[in-house]
Each structure stands twice: as structure tokens, then as C-alpha cells.
Design a protein around this motif. Sequence first.
Motif, PDB file in Angstrom:
ATOM      1  N   PRO A  47      25.769  57.008  35.804  1.00 58.88           N
ATOM      2  CA  PRO A  47      26.920  57.844  36.156  1.00 58.88           C
ATOM      3  C   PRO A  47      28.241  57.137  35.841  1.00 58.88           C
ATOM      4  CG  PRO A  47      25.845  56.993  38.123  1.00 58.88           C
ATOM      5  CD  PRO A  47      25.004  56.599  36.960  1.00 58.88           C
ATOM      6  N   THR A  48      29.251  57.941  35.619  1.00 58.84           N
ATOM      7  CA  THR A  48      30.579  57.410  35.334  1.00 58.84           C
ATOM      8  C   THR A  48      31.097  56.640  36.539  1.00 58.84           C
ATOM      9  OG1 THR A  48      31.011  59.283  33.881  1.00 58.84           O
ATOM     10  CG2 THR A  48      32.923  58.045  34.642  1.00 58.84           C
ATOM     11  N   LEU A  49      31.688  55.501  36.268  1.00 54.44           N
ATOM     12  CA  LEU A  49      32.250  54.684  37.338  1.00 54.44           C
ATOM     13  C   LEU A  49      33.762  54.812  37.357  1.00 54.44           C
ATOM     14  CD1 LEU A  49      30.293  51.364  36.731  1.00 54.44           C
ATOM     15  CD2 LEU A  49      29.797  53.115  38.424  1.00 54.44           C
ATOM     16  N   LYS A  50      34.314  54.831  38.536  1.00 56.57           N
ATOM     17  CA  LYS A  50      35.770  54.785  38.650  1.00 56.57           C
ATOM     18  C   LYS A  50      36.130  53.314  38.810  1.00 56.57           C
ATOM     19  CE  LYS A  50      39.689  56.703  41.146  1.00 56.57           C
ATOM     20  NZ  LYS A  50      40.484  55.558  41.454  1.00 56.57           N
ATOM     21  N   LEU A  51      36.704  52.742  37.756  1.00 54.45           N
ATOM     22  CA  LEU A  51      37.032  51.330  37.761  1.00 54.45           C
ATOM     23  C   LEU A  51      38.430  51.112  38.315  1.00 54.45           C
ATOM     24  CD1 LEU A  51      35.606  50.379  34.253  1.00 54.45           C
ATOM     25  CD2 LEU A  51      34.494  50.170  36.484  1.00 54.45           C
ATOM     26  N   PHE A  52      38.677  49.904  38.750  1.00 58.43           N
ATOM     27  CA  PHE A  52      39.995  49.537  39.256  1.00 58.43           C
ATOM     28  C   PHE A  52      40.333  48.138  38.761  1.00 58.43           C
ATOM     29  CE2 PHE A  52      36.761  48.350  42.300  1.00 58.43           C
ATOM     30  CZ  PHE A  52      37.067  47.023  42.568  1.00 58.43           C
ATOM     31  N   THR A  53      41.602  47.831  38.799  1.00 58.90           N
ATOM     32  CA  THR A  53      42.012  46.492  38.397  1.00 58.90           C
ATOM     33  C   THR A  53      42.230  45.643  39.639  1.00 58.90           C
ATOM     34  OG1 THR A  53      44.377  46.933  38.427  1.00 58.90           O
ATOM     35  CG2 THR A  53      43.206  47.423  36.363  1.00 58.90           C
ATOM     36  N   LEU A  54      42.201  44.364  39.444  1.00 57.77           N
ATOM     37  CA  LEU A  54      42.463  43.423  40.526  1.00 57.77           C
ATOM     38  C   LEU A  54      43.847  43.697  41.122  1.00 57.77           C
ATOM     39  CD1 LEU A  54      41.358  40.624  41.757  1.00 57.77           C
ATOM     40  CD2 LEU A  54      43.187  39.679  40.372  1.00 57.77           C
ATOM     41  N   ALA A  55      44.838  43.867  40.261  1.00 56.99           N
ATOM     42  CA  ALA A  55      46.210  44.082  40.724  1.00 56.99           C
ATOM     43  C   ALA A  55      46.336  45.346  41.571  1.00 56.99           C
ATOM     44  CB  ALA A  55      47.163  44.150  39.529  1.00 56.99           C
ATOM     45  N   GLU A  56      45.643  46.405  41.185  1.00 55.06           N
ATOM     46  CA  GLU A  56      45.717  47.657  41.945  1.00 55.06           C
ATOM     47  C   GLU A  56      45.137  47.518  43.347  1.00 55.06           C
ATOM     48  OE1 GLU A  56      45.045  50.832  38.276  1.00 55.06           O
ATOM     49  OE2 GLU A  56      43.334  50.112  39.416  1.00 55.06           O
ATOM     50  N   THR A  57      44.163  46.679  43.500  1.00 56.58           N
ATOM     51  CA  THR A  57      43.419  46.601  44.750  1.00 56.58           C
ATOM     52  C   THR A  57      43.795  45.410  45.621  1.00 56.58           C
ATOM     53  OG1 THR A  57      41.598  47.648  43.586  1.00 56.58           O
ATOM     54  CG2 THR A  57      41.092  46.684  45.712  1.00 56.58           C
ATOM     55  N   PHE A  58      43.972  44.251  45.009  1.00 56.98           N
ATOM     56  CA  PHE A  58      44.157  43.031  45.791  1.00 56.98           C
ATOM     57  C   PHE A  58      45.457  42.296  45.529  1.00 56.98           C
ATOM     58  CE2 PHE A  58      39.548  43.577  45.210  1.00 56.98           C
ATOM     59  CZ  PHE A  58      39.173  43.688  46.534  1.00 56.98           C
ATOM     60  N   GLY A  59      46.179  42.640  44.491  1.00 61.62           N
ATOM     61  CA  GLY A  59      47.374  41.893  44.118  1.00 61.62           C
ATOM     62  C   GLY A  59      47.074  40.978  42.944  1.00 61.62           C
ATOM     63  N   ASP A  60      47.997  40.085  42.634  1.00 62.40           N
ATOM     64  CA  ASP A  60      47.798  39.210  41.483  1.00 62.40           C
ATOM     65  C   ASP A  60      46.849  38.061  41.824  1.00 62.40           C
ATOM     66  OD1 ASP A  60      49.235  37.267  42.887  1.00 62.40           O
ATOM     67  OD2 ASP A  60      51.079  37.616  41.779  1.00 62.40           O
ATOM     68  N   TRP A  61      46.476  37.289  40.791  1.00 65.20           N
ATOM     69  CA  TRP A  61      45.498  36.218  40.973  1.00 65.20           C
ATOM     70  C   TRP A  61      45.973  35.149  41.939  1.00 65.20           C
ATOM     71  CZ3 TRP A  61      40.587  36.101  40.570  1.00 65.20           C
ATOM     72  CH2 TRP A  61      39.939  36.911  39.645  1.00 65.20           C
ATOM     73  N   THR A  62      47.274  34.880  41.978  1.00 63.33           N
ATOM     74  CA  THR A  62      47.788  33.873  42.903  1.00 63.33           C
ATOM     75  C   THR A  62      47.516  34.283  44.344  1.00 63.33           C
ATOM     76  OG1 THR A  62      49.516  33.284  41.314  1.00 63.33           O
ATOM     77  CG2 THR A  62      49.857  32.601  43.596  1.00 63.33           C
ATOM     78  N   LYS A  63      47.785  35.545  44.644  1.00 64.85           N
ATOM     79  CA  LYS A  63      47.535  36.057  45.998  1.00 64.85           C
ATOM     80  C   LYS A  63      46.035  36.049  46.312  1.00 64.85           C
ATOM     81  CE  LYS A  63      48.060  40.039  48.952  1.00 64.85           C
ATOM     82  NZ  LYS A  63      48.083  41.472  49.002  1.00 64.85           N
ATOM     83  N   VAL A  64      45.237  36.489  45.377  1.00 64.69           N
ATOM     84  CA  VAL A  64      43.793  36.545  45.572  1.00 64.69           C
ATOM     85  C   VAL A  64      43.223  35.147  45.804  1.00 64.69           C
ATOM     86  CG1 VAL A  64      41.595  37.063  44.422  1.00 64.69           C
ATOM     87  CG2 VAL A  64      43.479  38.693  44.302  1.00 64.69           C
ATOM     88  N   GLN A  65      43.642  34.187  44.996  1.00 65.67           N
ATOM     89  CA  GLN A  65      43.170  32.815  45.144  1.00 65.67           C
ATOM     90  C   GLN A  65      43.492  32.293  46.537  1.00 65.67           C
ATOM     91  OE1 GLN A  65      41.330  30.695  43.339  1.00 65.67           O
ATOM     92  NE2 GLN A  65      41.617  29.094  44.856  1.00 65.67           N
ATOM     93  N   LYS A  66      44.725  32.468  46.958  1.00 60.61           N
ATOM     94  CA  LYS A  66      45.156  31.958  48.262  1.00 60.61           C
ATOM     95  C   LYS A  66      44.407  32.630  49.409  1.00 60.61           C
ATOM     96  CE  LYS A  66      49.269  31.410  51.105  1.00 60.61           C
ATOM     97  NZ  LYS A  66      50.689  31.683  51.223  1.00 60.61           N
ATOM     98  N   GLU A  67      44.276  33.929  49.347  1.00 60.57           N
ATOM     99  CA  GLU A  67      43.694  34.708  50.440  1.00 60.57           C
ATOM    100  C   GLU A  67      42.167  34.612  50.519  1.00 60.57           C
ATOM    101  OE1 GLU A  67      43.938  39.370  51.505  1.00 60.57           O
ATOM    102  OE2 GLU A  67      45.812  38.473  50.829  1.00 60.57           O
ATOM    103  N   HIS A  68      41.527  34.598  49.369  1.00 60.04           N
ATOM    104  CA  HIS A  68      40.072  34.713  49.356  1.00 60.04           C
ATOM    105  C   HIS A  68      39.320  33.438  48.982  1.00 60.04           C
ATOM    106  CE1 HIS A  68      40.444  38.996  50.034  1.00 60.04           C
ATOM    107  NE2 HIS A  68      41.339  39.043  49.064  1.00 60.04           N
ATOM    108  N   PHE A  69      39.888  32.617  48.103  1.00 61.02           N
ATOM    109  CA  PHE A  69      39.118  31.494  47.573  1.00 61.02           C
ATOM    110  C   PHE A  69      39.637  30.110  47.949  1.00 61.02           C
ATOM    111  CE2 PHE A  69      38.395  35.083  44.648  1.00 61.02           C
ATOM    112  CZ  PHE A  69      37.047  35.244  44.883  1.00 61.02           C
ATOM    113  N   ALA A  70      40.829  30.024  48.484  1.00 65.54           N
ATOM    114  CA  ALA A  70      41.340  28.727  48.917  1.00 65.54           C
ATOM    115  C   ALA A  70      40.541  28.265  50.139  1.00 65.54           C
ATOM    116  CB  ALA A  70      42.830  28.828  49.252  1.00 65.54           C
ATOM    117  N   SER A  71      40.636  27.009  50.450  1.00 62.26           N
ATOM    118  CA  SER A  71      39.937  26.462  51.609  1.00 62.26           C
ATOM    119  C   SER A  71      40.294  27.262  52.862  1.00 62.26           C
ATOM    120  CB  SER A  71      40.325  24.992  51.786  1.00 62.26           C
ATOM    121  OG  SER A  71      39.593  24.424  52.846  1.00 62.26           O
ATOM    122  N   GLY A  72      39.266  27.746  53.554  1.00 61.93           N
ATOM    123  CA  GLY A  72      39.468  28.548  54.755  1.00 61.93           C
ATOM    124  C   GLY A  72      39.692  30.029  54.492  1.00 61.93           C
TER     125      GLY A  72
END
Length: 81
Positions: A47-72
Motif C-alpha cells: 500500500p501507498t505510504l504517507k512519508l514525512f521528513t525529519l524536519a516536518e516531524t521532529f525539527g532539524d538534526w541538531t534538535k533531534v540529536q540533542k533531544e533523542h540521542f545525546a547522553s540521557g
Amino acid sequence: MEKRGTRDVATAYLNYLYSAEGQRIAAQNYYRPRDANVAKEYAKEFPTLKLFTLAETFGDWTKVQKEHFASGGSFDKINQR
């Protein structure tokens, strides 16, 4: 690949994997094909998927790194034992 001298074999494998024939084999084994023409052939199975971009959903990579992948971050929290 460089260390073992398998560049030619690896390149041949990838070329076949992304060929129309390789993509059909993948689709027959329930992997979504990347080749547009093969994807049309198997549209009923995938089936067709509705795709999204990182920026649309979570913000830019700097924000994502800090919020999700940085220590803690959230990744550390969900992987706690």
C-alpha cells in the motif's frame, strides 16, 4: 571489502540487487521494491505510504540529536535496564 579484495563481487551484488530482476525477487519476498516500474507491478501488495521528513516531524538534526540521542536523551531512556 577493500581488505578482503571483494569490491568486484560486492559491486556486482549491489548492481543485481537494484536491477529490475533483483527488485522483483525482493518484492516476491515481501520487501518493498525501490524501482518505480517494479513498484507499480507490486502496488497491490504494498500500500501507498504517507512519508514525512525529519524536519516536518521532529525539527532539524541538531534538535533531534540533542533531544533523542545525546547522553540521557529519549534513546537512553527507552534502553534502560
